[in-house]
Structure formats: structure tokens, C-alpha cells
Design a protein around this motif. Structure first.
Motif, PDB file in Angstrom:
ATOM      1  N   PRO A 111       8.582 -13.016  70.765  1.00  0.00           N
ATOM      2  CA  PRO A 111       9.108 -13.729  71.938  1.00  0.00           C
ATOM      3  C   PRO A 111       8.140 -14.765  72.507  1.00  0.00           C
ATOM      4  O   PRO A 111       8.517 -15.922  72.734  1.00  0.00           O
ATOM      5  CB  PRO A 111       9.359 -12.602  72.941  1.00  0.00           C
ATOM      6  N   ASP A 112       6.883 -14.375  72.710  1.00  0.00           N
ATOM      7  CA  ASP A 112       5.915 -15.322  73.274  1.00  0.00           C
ATOM      8  C   ASP A 112       5.715 -16.527  72.360  1.00  0.00           C
ATOM      9  O   ASP A 112       5.528 -17.650  72.824  1.00  0.00           O
ATOM     10  CB  ASP A 112       4.552 -14.640  73.471  1.00  0.00           C
ATOM     11  N   ALA A 116       7.929 -17.732  70.147  1.00  0.00           N
ATOM     12  CA  ALA A 116       9.140 -18.564  70.183  1.00  0.00           C
ATOM     13  C   ALA A 116       9.146 -19.426  71.446  1.00  0.00           C
ATOM     14  O   ALA A 116       9.462 -20.618  71.411  1.00  0.00           O
ATOM     15  CB  ALA A 116      10.381 -17.675  70.149  1.00  0.00           C
ATOM     16  N   PHE A 117       8.756 -18.819  72.545  1.00  0.00           N
ATOM     17  CA  PHE A 117       8.707 -19.514  73.836  1.00  0.00           C
ATOM     18  C   PHE A 117       7.758 -20.718  73.757  1.00  0.00           C
ATOM     19  O   PHE A 117       8.080 -21.818  74.203  1.00  0.00           O
ATOM     20  CB  PHE A 117       8.226 -18.506  74.886  1.00  0.00           C
ATOM     21  N   VAL A 162       9.157 -23.659  71.332  1.00  0.00           N
ATOM     22  CA  VAL A 162      10.158 -24.596  71.868  1.00  0.00           C
ATOM     23  C   VAL A 162       9.532 -25.543  72.886  1.00  0.00           C
ATOM     24  O   VAL A 162       9.935 -26.692  72.997  1.00  0.00           O
ATOM     25  CB  VAL A 162      11.399 -23.885  72.471  1.00  0.00           C
ATOM     26  N   GLN A 163       8.519 -25.059  73.612  1.00  0.00           N
ATOM     27  CA  GLN A 163       7.853 -25.972  74.547  1.00  0.00           C
ATOM     28  C   GLN A 163       7.109 -27.068  73.799  1.00  0.00           C
ATOM     29  O   GLN A 163       6.933 -28.174  74.297  1.00  0.00           O
ATOM     30  CB  GLN A 163       6.891 -25.200  75.437  1.00  0.00           C
ATOM     31  N   ARG A 188      11.616 -20.149  83.311  1.00  0.00           N
ATOM     32  CA  ARG A 188      10.613 -19.617  82.398  1.00  0.00           C
ATOM     33  C   ARG A 188      10.700 -18.094  82.338  1.00  0.00           C
ATOM     34  O   ARG A 188      10.711 -17.479  81.276  1.00  0.00           O
ATOM     35  CB  ARG A 188       9.226 -20.040  82.904  1.00  0.00           C
ATOM     36  N   GLU A 209      11.688 -15.625  79.230  1.00  0.00           N
ATOM     37  CA  GLU A 209      10.796 -14.567  78.763  1.00  0.00           C
ATOM     38  C   GLU A 209      11.496 -13.214  78.756  1.00  0.00           C
ATOM     39  O   GLU A 209      11.407 -12.447  77.802  1.00  0.00           O
ATOM     40  CB  GLU A 209       9.546 -14.485  79.647  1.00  0.00           C
ATOM     41  N   LEU A 242      14.070 -13.067  75.928  1.00  0.00           N
ATOM     42  CA  LEU A 242      13.481 -12.939  74.593  1.00  0.00           C
ATOM     43  C   LEU A 242      12.971 -11.521  74.359  1.00  0.00           C
ATOM     44  O   LEU A 242      13.148 -10.946  73.286  1.00  0.00           O
ATOM     45  CB  LEU A 242      12.351 -13.959  74.403  1.00  0.00           C
ATOM     46  N   ARG A 243      12.341 -10.939  75.395  1.00  0.00           N
ATOM     47  CA  ARG A 243      11.857  -9.558  75.254  1.00  0.00           C
ATOM     48  C   ARG A 243      13.042  -8.615  75.080  1.00  0.00           C
ATOM     49  O   ARG A 243      13.004  -7.685  74.273  1.00  0.00           O
ATOM     50  CB  ARG A 243      11.050  -9.147  76.479  1.00  0.00           C
ATOM     51  N   ALA A 276      14.809 -21.008  71.571  1.00  0.00           N
ATOM     52  CA  ALA A 276      13.879 -19.889  71.395  1.00  0.00           C
ATOM     53  C   ALA A 276      14.621 -18.649  70.917  1.00  0.00           C
ATOM     54  O   ALA A 276      14.130 -17.900  70.073  1.00  0.00           O
ATOM     55  CB  ALA A 276      13.150 -19.607  72.710  1.00  0.00           C
TER      56      ALA A 276
END
Lengths: 128, 308, 157
Positions: free
Chosen positions: A83-84, A86-87, A90-91, B201, B205, B208-209, B243
């Protein structure tokens, strides 16, 4: 740090174990593109669960792997993007367009077998 | 190469120790401090009495008020004497931390400090009533220091309060974007209210988690409750979708109002890559289709077909 | 004019190499960059340093990725250089600073190097626009034939 590549039936599984240097990534690309033909594999799974950073170079290399392997007649799926990660991607504007992705190894195999059974159709729900 | 370029003296919190001032002022402040020390017990009691009378700090008991009054008094005198406010500042912060959860309001804190200023000023009037010129000079020395002390305590309280409010807002934010699992591998994220960059944001997050922990394959983001959307928010939404895709899941967006649809097209957000369905119900049906469930409409679900 | 200041950086200081006058340096690590394996160690050290400030795990990933991009620019365009990582204090805020410095060929057109919206992952291949998006503050100074210094900071919220 060399990435082990396992042959699992008609598929190759590259399971990245730790952070990779650029040279490691290029080596992985070359090995996969070579082996997929030699072993007549129908699909490749690259497991990136262990990667805590995917920068522009890593992303570009994964895309290159996918496109090169597609030219060799097989499909690739990237699994386990965190997740981190992917985040952050995209940024950075790194979207891996045209590269199929799946949640984990199991999903990756499911995706490839589905693709196998309907070869004419774009089967990925997430691989736009 | 490491450097320390911080100012050695923070001018906001000090007015200079007594010995740096003109001699007469310093001498007057010394006299003043001596006076406040000598009459500590009586002035402190007077102040506590006035606090109760003015119905301030009603959330606290008499004993508590007296204990705090004593600490504030001593810190107050010390600040007058040394011209430094660190100790008072630290105490104000500590006091605020303790009394904010009990519902003490800003006006009460400002009120008690102004009361102390008043109590002390009156005692100075009483002491110097026979020498008007001296009284004037004493007050000249006292006023700026007293004002700064009142400021320090009030600002400390307000800052602490703001910190508490920020924490609460954070908690509300987390609660206001629940990621719900409606069935295996399907998540719903109903977004209600205005989305700012920070919330966007956080929301991404959390989503996604949630996808990872629930092994979700499809996510329905319902934005029926989002009143407005500008270019930034729209970009954030696109990023969330991207994402999610990277994790291997698909997003369906539902509840786009006519206004938002118009905005998105006008500002040129690429909707082609977004899977949108009119309403939440339709979104869930589409999700189930993607997940391989057979959607049976009401008309079809006669006994003949139900077993399929 | 061969040196150009980034007009977008939130903080402006007269001499970026000397550090911002408002910031107090609490800790500093320097990592030599001579090849691609140094990219990995620079970002790992940066992550560990930033973790001491209590950044969230997604912020740590943003910081590590920014370091990775900056270190790679050094390897690609200057062959060698240095990444300096600092823990900073500004007022009651704390944060990390990443400074990438090299004595390479310099960037001829900084404005162009900073272009690239959300959609272009290629731009000039210098991941600078991306780094600017990941961090809170971003400054760049480059002189043709003398080298490039990029400074980026991220504050703990």
C-alpha cells in the motif's frame, strides 16, 4: 542480490527477497526474458512484496519486463505491491500502465490461468 | 558542517532580566518582587477568593483552585524577577493539559490571569497610596511584565487547546471514512463531506490497507455525499483509483452528481479510465459481476431459477 | 544566467548550500554515491533517520523514494556525488532534509527539468518533478560544468 526464479508448471515465479540495486533489476529482466523462451513458459509472476521502495527505475524495469515478455509470447503479472509503495508511485506519476497487477501470488496464478483458458480475450480486470 | 543558527534569545518570550534594564526600573521590580513575596499568603488567598466569586474554574474544587493559584502565583513572581518565561510557559502548558479535558474554557483562563493582575495592582495601590509619583513608576515597571505574563499563559492555553482540537479532528476524520467489507473480497468506501488534500491522503491510505488486509478485489467508492469537487480533489480521486489498481484491485465509483460530472469533464479529468456506475446499488451489482457472482434480479428469482 | 533558483520552493535562502538560517540541525549523515548500490544504502539510511522522527510508514516510503530518485540522478548524470541527510528543527516543527550534491555537468534548463505533470513519467528522465511532489520543500541550484545541488525537506505533521 540475485533473485531466485522458480518454475511452477507453465509459469515462472520471480520472488524478490530484498532491496535490489539497478544492476540486480536489469539482471532479473535479462534472466526472465531468456528463460521464458527456453522453458516455454506461458506466464511470469514477479512478486515484489518485499520491496519497500519502487522508484522510477524499478517501475520502468518492471514495465520493460512485461512488454519484452509479451513480445516473447507470454504474459506477466506483478504481485504484492505494498500500500505505501503504491501510494508513493501514483504521487510520482508511476502508474505501470499496460502492466497487469494482482494482490498476491495466489491471485497472480489465478489471473494467469484465467488468461490461459481464454487466450483471445483481455481477461485482466485491473490490467488496463 | 552542522550548524546551530538559532537565535540565542527569543525576544517573544523575554523582556530582559532585571539587571539588563535601566537601573531605576530594575530597582522598582526588585521592590515589587519583594512586596509580592512578603504578602504571598494573603494575596494568594485574595486571588483564590476572587476566582470563586467570579465563578471561574467552576469545574474545579476549592482546594484545586487554591493549589493551582499557588503555583501560578509563584511562577508569576519568578517571571517578574528573572524576566524569563520558560518556567511559566511550561507550567501554563502543563496546567492547560490538565484542565482542558475538564472543560475549562479560554475565557476562564484569561479571566483568572487578569484577576491576579488586578489583585496585585490593588495591593500596590494600597502600599504606595501616599507616594503617587512612586506608585506611578512602580506601575510603569509592573504593567509590561504583567501584560506579557497574561499573554504567555493565555497563548499557552490556546495552543494546547488547538492541539487537542487537531487531535480530535484527526480522530473524527478516521471515523468519517469507514472502509466496509460487504462481502468477501468486496469493500465499500462511502465518502461523506468535503475532501481536502489531507483527508484524501488519509482516505487513500486507509483504503489501500483495507484492500490488503481483506484481500479485496473490488472496491466501490460512493461519493454521493461529496458536495463539491475541484481539480485537486479530482486528481486525488484519480490517484486513489490508480493506487488501488497497482495493488491488483478494481475501483467502481458511484454517486457522481450532475454537478460533479460536469466539473470533471470541464477540468479535463480522464474519466475513460474510471469505472463509474450511477448509484451505490448499481455499483455493488457491477462489483458482484466482476467477482463472478451471478446477479439475479427480482423478476428472475422465481423458484425455478433460484437454484442456479 | 547559468544558475537559476527554483521559483516553486516554499523556502528561500540566500545560500542553499549553507542551510536555511531558520533551521537547527539535530543530526547529520553523509552518504557517498559512487554507484548504483549506494542508491539503496542512501535510501535505507534516510528511512532509518526519518523513522526516529515518528513519520508514518507511508511518509517514510515517500522520503526513501525521493532519496532514491535524487541518488540515481547523481549516478546517471554525474557518476559520483554525495547525499546528505539531516534531522532539522524549525520552530516547533521537526523534519528531514535530503541534499543531493554533485560536481557533474549541471542541468542546462532547470525549468524544463522540473516540468512534467501527473501523467508524464518520462519528462527528461530526471525524476525531479516527482521528488518535488513527494516532499514539502524543494530547492535546486545548478551551474553548467560545475554541478548540481538539490535540497528537499519534509516536515513532520
Amino acid at each position: 542480490m540475485e533473485v531466485p526464479i522458480l518454475k511452477q508448471g507453465p509459469y515462472l515465479i520471480a520472488s524478490i527477497q530484498s532491496a535490489l540495486s539497478d544492476a540486480d533489476l536489469v539482471q532479473l529482466r535479462d534472466k526472465l526474458v531468456e528463460q521464458v523462451g527456453r522453458l516455454r513458459s506461458r506466464g511470469v509472476i514477479v512478486d515484489v512484496t518485499a520491496l519497500d521502495v519502487m522508484d522510477s527505475f524499478a517501475t520502468r524495469t518492471l514495465r520493460d519486463i512485461t512488454f519484452m515478455i509479451r513480445l516473447r509470447g507470454a504474459e506477466t503479472v506483478i504481485v504484492g505491491i505494498q500500500p505505501d509503495v503504491a501510494f508513493t508511485m501514483v504521487q510520482l506519476g508511476l502508474k505501470l500502465e499496460g502492466v497487469p497487477t494482482a494482490l498476491d501470488l495466489e491471485e497472480g496464478i489465478a489471473f494467469l490461468s484465467k488468461k490461459d483458458s481464454s487466450p483471445a480475450k483481455e481477461a485482466s480486470p485491473s490490467g488496463r | 558542517m552542522a550548524q546551530d543558527i538559532r537565535e540565542t534569545r527569543d525576544t517573544r518570550t523575554t523582556f530582559g532580566p532585571a539587571h539588563q534594564m535601566t537601573a531605576p526600573t530594575a530597582e522598582l521590580l526588585r521592590q515589587l518582587v519583594a512586596h509580592l513575596r512578603q504578602n504571598r499568603t494573603q494575596l494568594r488567598e485574595e486571588w483564590a477568593r476572587r476566582i470563586t466569586e467570579a465563578k471561574l474554574l467552576t469545574a474545579m474544587t476549592k482546594e484545586e483552585i487554591f493549589a493551582e493559584a499557588t503555583s501560578v502565583y509563584d511562577n508569576y513572581v519568578e517571571a517578574l524577577e528573572t524576566g524569563t518565561f520558560e518556567a511559566l510557559q511550561a507550567y501554563a502548558r502543563n496546567l492547560s493539559e490538565r484542565i482542558i479535558p475538564r472543560g475549562v474554557e479560554t475565557h476562564e483562563v484569561v479571566g483568572i490571569v487578569l484577576l491576579l493582575r488586578d489583585v496585585l495592582a490593588r495591593s500596590l495601590f494600597a502600599k504606595y497610596q501616599n507616594d503617587f509619583a512612586l506608585l506611578n513608576r512602580i506601575l510603569d515597571a509592573y504593567e509590561p511584565a504583567a501584560n506579557r505574563i497574561a499573554n504567555t499563559v493565555a497563548v499557552g492555553f490556546v495552543q494546547e487547546r488547538e492541539r487537542v482540537i487537531r487531535e480530535q479532528q484527526e480522530a473524527i476524520r478516521v471515523l468519517s471514512t469507514p472502509v466496509l467489507q460487504v462481502r468477501e473480497r468486496l469493500l465499500i468506501l462511502p465518502i461523506i463531506g468535503v475532501i481536502d488534500p489531507q483527508r484524501a491522503r488519509q482516505l487513500t491510505e486507509q483504503l489501500l490497507r483495507g484492500i490488503r488486509t481483506n484481500r479485496a478485489k473490488v472496491v466501490v467508492i460512493d461519493i454521493t455525499g461529496v458536495p463539491v469537487m475541484d481539480a485537486n480533489v479530482a486528481n486525488n480521486l484519480v490517484q486513489t483509483v490508480e493506487a488501488t489498481r497497482l495493488l491488483g484491485a478494481t475501483v467502481i465509483i458511484t454517486g457522481l452528481s450532475p454537478e460533479i460530472a460536469q466539473t470533471l469533464v470541464t477540468i479535463g479529468v480522464d474519466l475513460g479510465k474510471m469505472n463509474t456506475v450511477g448509484d451505490l446499488q448499481g455499483g455493488i451489482e457491477e462489483a458482484e459481476r466482476l467477482l463472478g457472482y451471478k446477479v439475479v434480479t427480482f423478476a428472475e428469482s422465481s423458484p425455478d431459477h433460484a437454484r442456479q | 544566467m547559468d544558475a537559476e533558483r527554483n521559483p516553486f520552493g516554499a523556502a528561500a535562502s540566500a545560500d542553499p548550500a549553507a542551510g536555511n538560517g531558520r533551521d537547527r540541525v539535530l543530526e547529520e549523515i553523509a552518504v557517498r554515491i559512487d554507484g548504483d548500490t549506494d542508491i539503496v544504502s542512501a535510501r535505507q539510511k534516510g528511512r532509518v533517520l526519518a523513522a526516529t522522527l515518528g513519520f508514518s510508514s507511508s511518509e517514510l516510503t515517500l522520503i526513501a523514494t525521493a532519496i532514491s530518485e535524487l541518488a540515481r540522478n547523481i549516478v546517471l548524470y554525474a557518476k559520483q556525488g554525495e547525499i546528505v541527510l539531516r534531522v532539522l528543527e524549525r520552530g516547533d516543527q521537526r523534519g528531514v532534509m535530503v541534499r543531493a550534491h554533485d560536481q557533474g555537468p549541471g542541468i542546462p534548463d532547470i525549468r524544463r527539468a522540473l516540468q512534467g505533470g501527473f501523467s508524464t513519467s518520462r519528462s527528461l528522465g530526471l525524476g525531479l518533478p516527482g521528488v518535488r511532489r513527494l516532499m514539502d520543500e524543494f530547492e535546486i541550484e545548478s551551474r553548467i560544468g560545475q554541478g548540481t545541488t538539490v535540497t528537499a525537506r519534509k516536515w513532520k505533521r
